[in-house]
Design a protein around this motif. Structure first.
Motif, PDB file in Angstrom:
ATOM      1  N   GLN A  61       6.701  51.130 -35.082  1.00 33.06           N
ATOM      2  CA  GLN A  61       6.814  49.903 -34.259  1.00 33.06           C
ATOM      3  C   GLN A  61       6.500  50.216 -32.803  1.00 33.06           C
ATOM      4  OE1 GLN A  61      10.552  47.519 -32.915  1.00 33.06           O
ATOM      5  NE2 GLN A  61      10.075  46.744 -34.962  1.00 33.06           N
ATOM      6  N   THR A  78      -1.920  48.091 -30.676  1.00 35.67           N
ATOM      7  CA  THR A  78      -3.245  47.445 -30.615  1.00 35.67           C
ATOM      8  C   THR A  78      -4.269  48.256 -31.406  1.00 35.67           C
ATOM      9  OG1 THR A  78      -3.665  48.480 -28.456  1.00 35.67           O
ATOM     10  CG2 THR A  78      -2.876  46.224 -28.427  1.00 35.67           C
ATOM     11  N   GLY A 107      -0.369  50.963 -39.553  1.00 33.47           N
ATOM     12  CA  GLY A 107       0.741  51.902 -39.782  1.00 33.47           C
ATOM     13  C   GLY A 107       0.882  52.346 -41.221  1.00 33.47           C
ATOM     14  N   ASN A 109       4.805  52.555 -43.943  1.00 28.79           N
ATOM     15  CA  ASN A 109       4.666  51.096 -44.075  1.00 28.79           C
ATOM     16  C   ASN A 109       4.159  50.687 -45.470  1.00 28.79           C
ATOM     17  OD1 ASN A 109       5.269  48.753 -42.819  1.00 28.79           O
ATOM     18  ND2 ASN A 109       3.592  48.812 -41.335  1.00 28.79           N
TER      19      ASN A 109
HETATM   20  C1  LIG Z   1       1.884  35.877 -27.009  1.00 26.88           C
HETATM   21  C2  LIG Z   1       1.066  36.722 -27.955  1.00 26.88           C
HETATM   22  C3  LIG Z   1      -0.323  36.737 -27.823  1.00 26.88           C
HETATM   23  C4  LIG Z   1      -1.093  37.529 -28.680  1.00 26.88           C
HETATM   24  N1  LIG Z   1      -2.457  37.513 -28.542  1.00 26.88           N
HETATM   25  C5  LIG Z   1      -3.208  38.287 -29.346  1.00 26.88           C
HETATM   26  C6  LIG Z   1      -4.634  38.298 -29.213  1.00 26.88           C
HETATM   27  O1  LIG Z   1      -5.217  37.582 -28.403  1.00 26.88           O
HETATM   28  N2  LIG Z   1      -5.329  39.125 -30.016  1.00 26.88           N
HETATM   29  C7  LIG Z   1      -4.727  39.948 -30.933  1.00 26.88           C
HETATM   30  O2  LIG Z   1      -5.428  40.705 -31.637  1.00 26.88           O
HETATM   31  N3  LIG Z   1      -3.388  39.947 -31.093  1.00 26.88           N
HETATM   32  C8  LIG Z   1      -2.618  39.141 -30.332  1.00 26.88           C
HETATM   33  N4  LIG Z   1      -1.267  39.123 -30.501  1.00 26.88           N
HETATM   34  C9  LIG Z   1      -0.655  39.937 -31.556  1.00 26.88           C
HETATM   35  C10 LIG Z   1      -0.125  41.292 -31.073  1.00 26.88           C
HETATM   36  O3  LIG Z   1       0.096  41.323 -29.704  1.00 26.88           O
HETATM   37  C11 LIG Z   1      -1.086  42.394 -31.438  1.00 26.88           C
HETATM   38  O4  LIG Z   1      -1.150  42.502 -32.839  1.00 26.88           O
HETATM   39  C12 LIG Z   1      -0.698  43.775 -30.882  1.00 26.88           C
HETATM   40  O5  LIG Z   1      -1.761  44.648 -31.194  1.00 26.88           O
HETATM   41  C13 LIG Z   1       0.574  44.353 -31.447  1.00 26.88           C
HETATM   42  O6  LIG Z   1       0.984  45.458 -30.646  1.00 26.88           O
HETATM   43  P1  LIG Z   1       2.501  45.972 -30.710  1.00 26.88           P
HETATM   44  O7  LIG Z   1       2.585  47.212 -29.911  1.00 26.88           O
HETATM   45  O8  LIG Z   1       3.420  44.894 -30.324  1.00 26.88           O
HETATM   46  O9  LIG Z   1       2.625  46.317 -32.256  1.00 26.88           O
HETATM   47  P2  LIG Z   1       3.839  45.997 -33.305  1.00 26.88           P
HETATM   48  O10 LIG Z   1       4.068  44.532 -33.368  1.00 26.88           O
HETATM   49  O11 LIG Z   1       4.981  46.837 -32.927  1.00 26.88           O
HETATM   50  O12 LIG Z   1       3.193  46.503 -34.635  1.00 26.88           O
HETATM   51  C14 LIG Z   1       2.075  45.852 -35.196  1.00 26.88           C
HETATM   52  C15 LIG Z   1       1.556  46.685 -36.383  1.00 26.88           C
HETATM   53  O13 LIG Z   1       1.085  47.944 -35.930  1.00 26.88           O
HETATM   54  C16 LIG Z   1       1.845  49.014 -36.498  1.00 26.88           C
HETATM   55  N5  LIG Z   1       2.051  50.002 -35.421  1.00 26.88           N
HETATM   56  C17 LIG Z   1       2.588  49.790 -34.196  1.00 26.88           C
HETATM   57  N6  LIG Z   1       2.545  50.920 -33.474  1.00 26.88           N
HETATM   58  C18 LIG Z   1       1.974  51.864 -34.256  1.00 26.88           C
HETATM   59  C19 LIG Z   1       1.650  53.238 -34.079  1.00 26.88           C
HETATM   60  N7  LIG Z   1       1.887  53.879 -32.928  1.00 26.88           N
HETATM   61  N8  LIG Z   1       1.083  53.899 -35.114  1.00 26.88           N
HETATM   62  C20 LIG Z   1       0.811  53.281 -36.285  1.00 26.88           C
HETATM   63  N9  LIG Z   1       1.097  51.988 -36.514  1.00 26.88           N
HETATM   64  C21 LIG Z   1       1.656  51.288 -35.499  1.00 26.88           C
HETATM   65  C22 LIG Z   1       3.128  48.375 -37.010  1.00 26.88           C
HETATM   66  O14 LIG Z   1       3.666  49.102 -38.091  1.00 26.88           O
HETATM   67  C23 LIG Z   1       2.638  46.995 -37.416  1.00 26.88           C
HETATM   68  O15 LIG Z   1       2.034  47.044 -38.680  1.00 26.88           O
HETATM   69  C24 LIG Z   1      -0.463  38.313 -29.675  1.00 26.88           C
HETATM   70  C25 LIG Z   1       0.929  38.299 -29.793  1.00 26.88           C
HETATM   71  C26 LIG Z   1       1.690  37.504 -28.959  1.00 26.88           C
HETATM   72  C27 LIG Z   1       3.166  37.526 -29.120  1.00 26.88           C
END
Ligand SMILES: Cc1cc2nc3c(=O)[nH]c(=O)nc-3n(C[C@H](O)[C@H](O)[C@H](O)COP(=O)(O)OP(=O)(O)OC[C@H]3O[C@@H](n4cnc5c(N)ncnc54)[C@H](O)[C@@H]3O)c2cc1C
Length: 459
Positions: free
Chosen positions: A69, A143, A200, A448
């Motif tokens: 996460q 991302t 993940g 995962n």
């Molecule tokens: C307001 C808002 C706007 C958004 N806009 C966009 C957008 O324009 N485009 C877009 O693509 N997404 C968007 N998103 C979705 C989200 O921000 C993206 O998916 C982002 O990449 C998730 O990053 P996170 O660090 O929060 O990951 P998490 O939510 O913590 O995890 C997402 C996934 O990645 C995995 N993961 C996380 N970290 C790792 C790691 N270090 N190694 C391996 N796996 C990992 C997790 O297991 C999970 O499957 C938006 C979300 C919100 C809330």
């Protein structure tokens, strides 16, 4: 069993960095939308790659899967422990380690927020090509794991296009690192590209080497109102085909803007059935070219333009605050789909028709990265809706999208939310290849295991 696992995790990351009390783990077990809620025996917060490897090893020894996460802003239920997994939080593994302006690259730890990467690049006159509304919380690891697209895709592509190297702890326990290779490097399988978008399921990303792009500080943003959504889509197609230095091309349907105006006022400066938010960026002032292009568009009923930073931010607010505005009226069923550009008009019409048919009375909020054929479909169901309505809405939307040759996930990933529908857009042979990769890199299915790959019997 849990006690022994927790003791091992404490050994690896220290007592203070293993959370077990429900009140301490609550922020890690529920997703950003509130739709996906799980439980975990422990949240482990490693602060180094060696500690990540230690957590993976402990989970393998005890046969307890983990969910990586990052910022927990994912929207498809992939980052929360829905089946009682350990949460491996990257929150302490954060920071930009180096910036190389000549090579236009930067190395960041996985838990670094996107905004911190953007700031580090800006300090060297450069920029990072991926930007999204959740930039303050979404991490580089997250991302990369979701191959995030975002607001600048129309110019720079998605995260995979920015990724020059990676370090990760795989599910099989090994650590792979390929971060400092020269720009031209054809030495075998591209593990960075493979891990990008793997959500993940193959391992834990610990570091990434990211390409940077030149900063274009001369900017012009325009909010355009249109008499009909069809006119806005036609205008978007015309702008895409133009020679404008487009940095973003977003569309907001009228009812979505009306919700924003109501929930997070003020509303837009003019009423319209649909809006485009267009940003151009260049080394010279792009305003004359943008104005000329706008003058040639049909169906425009209102226009606002900004070049200074404060006014530009005011116009961007109409796009950035849509998700928070929707969250104020309910827990949405969030779908992000894409189709080839010419099919967008039919997609929007079909989606509206099927959602209204399956869930009369639901709030339907459409917006999206229209320059990339990417439509965000948010549906807020009435409180009285039967339990299976959300599933039926998703089923209907994904089927019309697949019928138009589209993708059921333009950018958020499959997670756990879209598992039943992956077979609509991926063949048996492709899913078999996915499973072979998973079992090679994560033979015990520690990483995962309930995300991305549907078990064979659900297809
Ligand atoms: C307001 C808002 C706007 C958004 N806009 C966009 C957008 O324009 N485009 C877009 O693509 N997404 C968007 N998103 C979705 C989200 O921000 C993206 O998916 C982002 O990449 C998730 O990053 P996170 O660090 O929060 O990951 P998490 O939510 O913590 O995890 C997402 C996934 O990645 C995995 N993961 C996380 N970290 C790792 C790691 N270090 N190694 C391996 N796996 C990992 C997790 O297991 C999970 O499957 C938006 C979300 C919100 C809330």
């Amino acid at each position: 069993l849990t006690g022994a696992l927790v003791a091992d995790l404490r050994e690896v990351v220290g007592d203070a960095n293993v959370l077990t009390a429900v009140e301490d783990t609550a922020g890690y077990t529920c997703d950003w939308t509130g739709r996906f809620q799980g439980l975990t025996p422990a949240v482990a917060r490693p602060a180094s790659t060696a500690e990540v490897a230690g957590v993976v090893a402990a989970c393998r020894r005890h046969g307890v899967p983990l969910v990586p996460q990052g910022g927990n802003t994912g929207l498809v239920g992939g980052g929360v422990p829905l089946a009682g997994e350990v949460v491996l939080s990257l929150s302490r593994l954060a920071g930009v380690e180096s910036v190389d302006p000549a090579a236009r690259r930067l190395v960041a730890l996985a838990g670094t927020p996107l905004a911190a990467v953007e700031a580090a690049a800006a300090a060297h006159g450069l920029a990072y090509g991926v930007d999204l509304g959740a930039r303050g919380s979404a991490t580089i690891g997250g991302t990369v794991a979701t191959n995030a697209g975002g607001l600048r895709f129309v110019r720079h592509g998605g995260t995979r296009e920015q990724l020059a190297g990676i370090e990760a702890v795989l599910g099989n326990g090994s650590t792979v690192a390929h971060l400092g290779a020269p720009a031209k490097d054809n030495t075998g399988y591209d593990l960075a590209a493979l891990l990008c978008g793997s959500e993940g399921t193959l391992g834990v990303v610990t570091r990434a080497c990211l390409r940077l792009v030149p900063r274009h500080d001369e900017r012009a943003v325009s909010l355009l109102g249109f008499a009909t959504p069809e006119a806005a889509l036609a205008a978007a197609a015309a702008l895409s085909a133009s020679m404008l230095p487009l940095d973003a091309l977003e569309m907001i349907w009228g009812p979505t803007m009306a919700l924003l105006a109501r929930e997070l006022p003020p509303g837009p400066p003019f009423d319209a059935a649909a809006y485009l938010l267009v940003e151009c960026a260049d080394l010279v002032d792009p305003l004359p070219a943008l104005s000329a292009a706008v003058d040639s568009l049909a169906g425009v009923v209102g226009a606002a333009v900004a070049t200074d930073g404060r006014r530009r931010a005011e116009l961007w607010r109409y796009r950035d605050e849509i998700a928070p505005a929707i969250a104020r009226v309910g827990v949405p069923v969030k779908m992000d789909v894409s189709v080839p550009l010419p099919a967008q008009r039919e997609l929007a019409a079909s989606v509206s028709a099927v959602v209204t048919g399956v869930a009369p009375g639901a709030g339907l909020y459409l917006f999206g990265h229209v320059g990339d054929g990417n439509l965000h479909v948010n549906v807020v169901l009435p409180a009285s809706a039967e339990r299976d309505v959300a599933h039926r809405v998703e089923d209907a939307v994904y089927r019309v999208t697949a019928d138009l040759g589209g993708s059921i996930s333009a950018e958020h990933g499959i997670g756990t939310a879209k598992l039943p529908w992956l077979g609509l857009v991926r063949s048996d042979a492709e899913l078999a290849a996915f499973r072979a990769i998973k079992s090679a890199l994560d033979p015990d299915s520690i990483c995962n295991p309930h995300c991305l790959l549907p078990p064979p019997f659900t297809r």
